[in-house]
Design a protein around this motif. Sequence first.
Motif, PDB file in Angstrom:
ATOM      1  N   LEU A 150       0.858  16.058 -17.217  1.00 31.89           N
ATOM      2  CA  LEU A 150      -0.283  15.198 -16.886  1.00 31.89           C
ATOM      3  C   LEU A 150       0.104  13.727 -16.980  1.00 31.89           C
ATOM      4  N   GLY A 151       0.808  13.379 -18.068  1.00 32.21           N
ATOM      5  CA  GLY A 151       1.211  11.984 -18.233  1.00 32.21           C
ATOM      6  C   GLY A 151       2.131  11.523 -17.124  1.00 32.21           C
ATOM      7  N   ALA A 152       3.108  12.368 -16.774  1.00 39.73           N
ATOM      8  CA  ALA A 152       4.031  12.000 -15.702  1.00 39.73           C
ATOM      9  C   ALA A 152       3.307  11.909 -14.362  1.00 39.73           C
ATOM     10  N   GLY A 153       2.367  12.849 -14.125  1.00 45.66           N
ATOM     11  CA  GLY A 153       1.620  12.807 -12.867  1.00 45.66           C
ATOM     12  C   GLY A 153       0.783  11.552 -12.739  1.00 45.66           C
ATOM     13  N   VAL A 154       0.091  11.187 -13.837  1.00 45.00           N
ATOM     14  CA  VAL A 154      -0.707   9.959 -13.809  1.00 45.00           C
ATOM     15  C   VAL A 154       0.195   8.750 -13.613  1.00 45.00           C
ATOM     16  N   ALA A 155       1.348   8.735 -14.308  1.00 43.34           N
ATOM     17  CA  ALA A 155       2.272   7.611 -14.172  1.00 43.34           C
ATOM     18  C   ALA A 155       2.798   7.506 -12.743  1.00 43.34           C
ATOM     19  N   LEU A 156       3.124   8.644 -12.135  1.00 45.63           N
ATOM     20  CA  LEU A 156       3.604   8.622 -10.749  1.00 45.63           C
ATOM     21  C   LEU A 156       2.523   8.132  -9.795  1.00 45.63           C
ATOM     22  N   ALA A 157       1.299   8.647 -10.007  1.00 42.65           N
ATOM     23  CA  ALA A 157       0.205   8.241  -9.115  1.00 42.65           C
ATOM     24  C   ALA A 157      -0.065   6.746  -9.216  1.00 42.65           C
ATOM     25  N   LEU A 158      -0.188   6.237 -10.445  1.00 44.58           N
ATOM     26  CA  LEU A 158      -0.446   4.809 -10.615  1.00 44.58           C
ATOM     27  C   LEU A 158       0.767   3.988 -10.218  1.00 44.58           C
ATOM     28  N   GLY A 159       1.951   4.485 -10.557  1.00 48.18           N
ATOM     29  CA  GLY A 159       3.158   3.749 -10.195  1.00 48.18           C
ATOM     30  C   GLY A 159       3.330   3.631  -8.695  1.00 48.18           C
ATOM     31  N   HIS A 160       2.966   4.694  -7.966  1.00 52.34           N
ATOM     32  CA  HIS A 160       3.065   4.631  -6.508  1.00 52.34           C
ATOM     33  C   HIS A 160       2.168   3.537  -5.953  1.00 52.34           C
ATOM     34  N   ARG A 161       0.977   3.419  -6.542  1.00 52.63           N
ATOM     35  CA  ARG A 161       0.059   2.378  -6.073  1.00 52.63           C
ATOM     36  C   ARG A 161       0.555   0.990  -6.439  1.00 52.63           C
ATOM     37  N   VAL A 162       1.054   0.874  -7.667  1.00 51.82           N
ATOM     38  CA  VAL A 162       1.485  -0.450  -8.126  1.00 51.82           C
ATOM     39  C   VAL A 162       2.714  -0.922  -7.371  1.00 51.82           C
ATOM     40  N   LEU A 163       3.668   0.009  -7.153  1.00 49.30           N
ATOM     41  CA  LEU A 163       4.928  -0.377  -6.534  1.00 49.30           C
ATOM     42  C   LEU A 163       4.915  -0.270  -5.017  1.00 49.30           C
ATOM     43  N   SER A 164       3.858   0.313  -4.466  1.00 50.39           N
ATOM     44  CA  SER A 164       3.821   0.492  -3.019  1.00 50.39           C
ATOM     45  C   SER A 164       3.770  -0.852  -2.301  1.00 50.39           C
ATOM     46  N   GLU A 165       4.538  -0.951  -1.217  1.00 49.00           N
ATOM     47  CA  GLU A 165       4.526  -2.164  -0.405  1.00 49.00           C
ATOM     48  C   GLU A 165       3.334  -2.196   0.532  1.00 49.00           C
ATOM     49  N   GLY A 166       2.840  -0.998   0.872  1.00 51.90           N
ATOM     50  CA  GLY A 166       1.771  -0.940   1.866  1.00 51.90           C
ATOM     51  C   GLY A 166       0.429  -1.357   1.307  1.00 51.90           C
ATOM     52  N   GLU A 167      -0.390  -1.956   2.169  1.00 51.96           N
ATOM     53  CA  GLU A 167      -1.725  -2.403   1.799  1.00 51.96           C
ATOM     54  C   GLU A 167      -2.734  -1.348   2.201  1.00 51.96           C
ATOM     55  N   GLU A 168      -3.742  -1.113   1.334  1.00 54.48           N
ATOM     56  CA  GLU A 168      -4.757  -0.105   1.602  1.00 54.48           C
ATOM     57  C   GLU A 168      -6.171  -0.669   1.560  1.00 54.48           C
ATOM     58  N   ASP A 169      -6.322  -1.875   1.155  1.00 52.80           N
ATOM     59  CA  ASP A 169      -7.642  -2.459   1.003  1.00 52.80           C
ATOM     60  C   ASP A 169      -7.989  -3.268   2.254  1.00 52.80           C
ATOM     61  N   PRO A 170      -9.020  -2.862   3.005  1.00 52.36           N
ATOM     62  CA  PRO A 170      -9.362  -3.612   4.223  1.00 52.36           C
ATOM     63  C   PRO A 170      -9.765  -5.051   3.926  1.00 52.36           C
ATOM     64  N   GLU A 171     -10.407  -5.281   2.788  1.00 52.85           N
ATOM     65  CA  GLU A 171     -10.779  -6.650   2.448  1.00 52.85           C
ATOM     66  C   GLU A 171      -9.552  -7.516   2.223  1.00 52.85           C
ATOM     67  N   GLU A 172      -8.534  -6.956   1.594  1.00 51.93           N
ATOM     68  CA  GLU A 172      -7.307  -7.708   1.368  1.00 51.93           C
ATOM     69  C   GLU A 172      -6.595  -7.996   2.685  1.00 51.93           C
ATOM     70  N   ILE A 173      -6.641  -7.028   3.601  1.00 50.03           N
ATOM     71  CA  ILE A 173      -6.013  -7.241   4.911  1.00 50.03           C
ATOM     72  C   ILE A 173      -6.730  -8.358   5.662  1.00 50.03           C
TER      73      ILE A 173
END
Length: 750
Positions: free
Chosen positions: A469-492
């Motif tokens: 569970l800890g590794a899964g949460v870390a991977l999920a959050l880490g993917h968002r934090v380290l991802s280069e891609g933008e997902e927020d339409p307001e930010e775009i």
Amino acid sequence: MGTERESLRVVGTALPSGSPEPTHRRGAREVTPADLVRMLVHRWTTVAATTVVALVAAAAWVVATAPTYEATVILQLPERTPPAVAGIDDLPATADPTVANGEIEVLRSRTLLGQVVDKLRLAVEASPRSFPVFGAAMARRVPRQEPAAAPLGLDGWAWGGERIRVTRLDVPPSLVGRELRVTALQDAAFRLAGPDGTDLGEGRVGVPFVASVGGRPLTLQLAELVARPGTSFTAQVRSRDDVIDDLQKALRVEEKVKRSGVISVSLEGADPERLAQTLDALAAAYAQHQIARRTAELSRQLDFLETQLPTLKKGVVQAEQALNEFQVRRGAVNVSQETQSLLERIVGIERGLSDLRSREAELRLQFNDSHPELPTIRGRMKLLEDQRAAIDRRMRDLPLREAEAARLSRNVEVASGLYFHLQAKAQEIRIARAGVSGAVSLIDIARVPVDPVRPIPAIVLAVGLLLGLGAGVALALGHRVLSEGEEDPEEIEAAVGVPVFATIVRSSAERTLERAAGGRRRSRPALAEASREDPAVEALRAVRTAVQPALAAARRNVIVIGAPSPRVGKTFVAVNLAQLYAAEGKRVLLVDADLRRGRVHQFFGLHRGTGLAEVLRGEHPLEEAVRPTRIAGVDLLTTGSLPKDPSELLGGAALGKTIELARQRYDLVVVDTPPVLAVTDAALVAPLAGATLFVLRAGEHPIREINLALKVLARSGSSITGAVLNDARSVGGRYGYGRYRRYEYRSQRG
């Protein structure tokens, strides 16, 4: 969607093209706990997959790991070491805190452990050869006593139920620590091979087998061998020092309660019976060591007394002679009662001093001057000497004749009293030495453990679950934090100044259509045609509404759909927009302007045939290349045969003429173009549009990449009317961005 992306669903609302540009800067909104929860919800597959992998790994580790057992023996040490000379009862009993620590080190000593290793032949090891990786785990789970059948004909390996017991194995020094190979044969026979596979001969169980290795004898005798013929075992003689070192490391000796004298000796290992045997042998060796030590101590004590007895006997004779001579010369003298009392007291004092001197000499011999009992002994001796001096002073005050008689009588009493006292002690020591027993009490013998102490499946699986569970949460959050891609339409919108008309996430209805068609390249209904009430269709209707002002202002009924990179869903947007406009009663021409790998025709189950390439080359007129589709009111202009020079073909004047002719014949022209950053084709088509839609895939494009694509289009004299955020899995989070990526986009002909 369609031919270029996974099934999608649209949520959110459209923004009109005339909306004012947002004024907040990128990154101004902080991530909230709700954002984190949404991230985890949308990444639940990552968390679940990581957790399952961790649980499977934990279960595999439990199965593959050999169980570890623990056996324990409990000993009771004496409260204090008996004095070398007994009878000093008036000395205070002092607890020695170093006794338990000293005995613990004795239990861990190489001398005692070496005796255990030699007695149980722990240096000789023999075991079945299990199949690598999982063979040992399978063998441990065979419940039967007889050897298990070998799967897949792997007869050379042990699969459970095999047993071997070696009663003797003597090898030359060159083979110490090296494995020999024992192979079971028929009728209790075996074959022995050396470490290099050299055949050393055959032997039988119960009969000593002797071979020669390098001119040195090798002897092997088996007491038991239970296995299928052909099963291999390993046997070796380890270095005695190495075995002692390993045993010393595995042994845990501790005092259960401080100053209690109760010692717990524990040992862990894989063989329960051998653990109990080892601890019992260690306890027996320790008891024998204690007996030998006590016997040696009594012998030293007796030797000391026997050296003192002749001297004391001589003193008795001399004292008696002196008294007899005095009585002959002066005659008998009556000693007063007080004088007699003083004589008895001084005899007791001398006896006590003799005992104390003996004890002091014994302790100094064993411990020098470091024993904590020595100060007490010396203090007691000083007290007795002071008492003796006081009595001597009182006796000097007696009349001369009585004082001399008292002195001579005292000498006789003291000498004879000490002599007979030590003689009695010597006899007591002789009796004690003859019947000496260990001072250590065995409270609990070592019991053969039944349940392993490691691994405990419940604990291992619980730890695996938490780690997963800890590794899964870390991977999920880490993917968002380290991802280069933008997902927020307001930010775009804030970063590039382009309104986002819709935010698209995956649609179950679209996925159902794809499965029913057997794939993306098979003919199937458009989502807007098959599921008119789907939220995606409503969002696309909002996009259609948002585009209308731009088309009216430009007075060009042409919509160009582009994207910065491949596989973002341009075809899905193009096909469904065409269907929505056709549903209003308009005649729509769908143009596939991707002359490198366009696949719009596959959506309708058509072939490329004659298409845009042939029209631009002047080989066929537009009306011959256009083909109707199953959607009423929608015609299709395919790519045609893929050309070698798509950019040159699109950059000519023929494209403008073709689009102009199409917009005169149709109410709306929808053009699907290649990716902007991959090739220059889209920049050649975009200036012909009345409205340009930019399809983005959520999480795939950094802001720099989007800006670069917009600059490419701006250099061609076109601008973006609005964007569609595709395949979004989160709305409202703030994520970082980085360098843009380059894409390869090669032509595919045929």
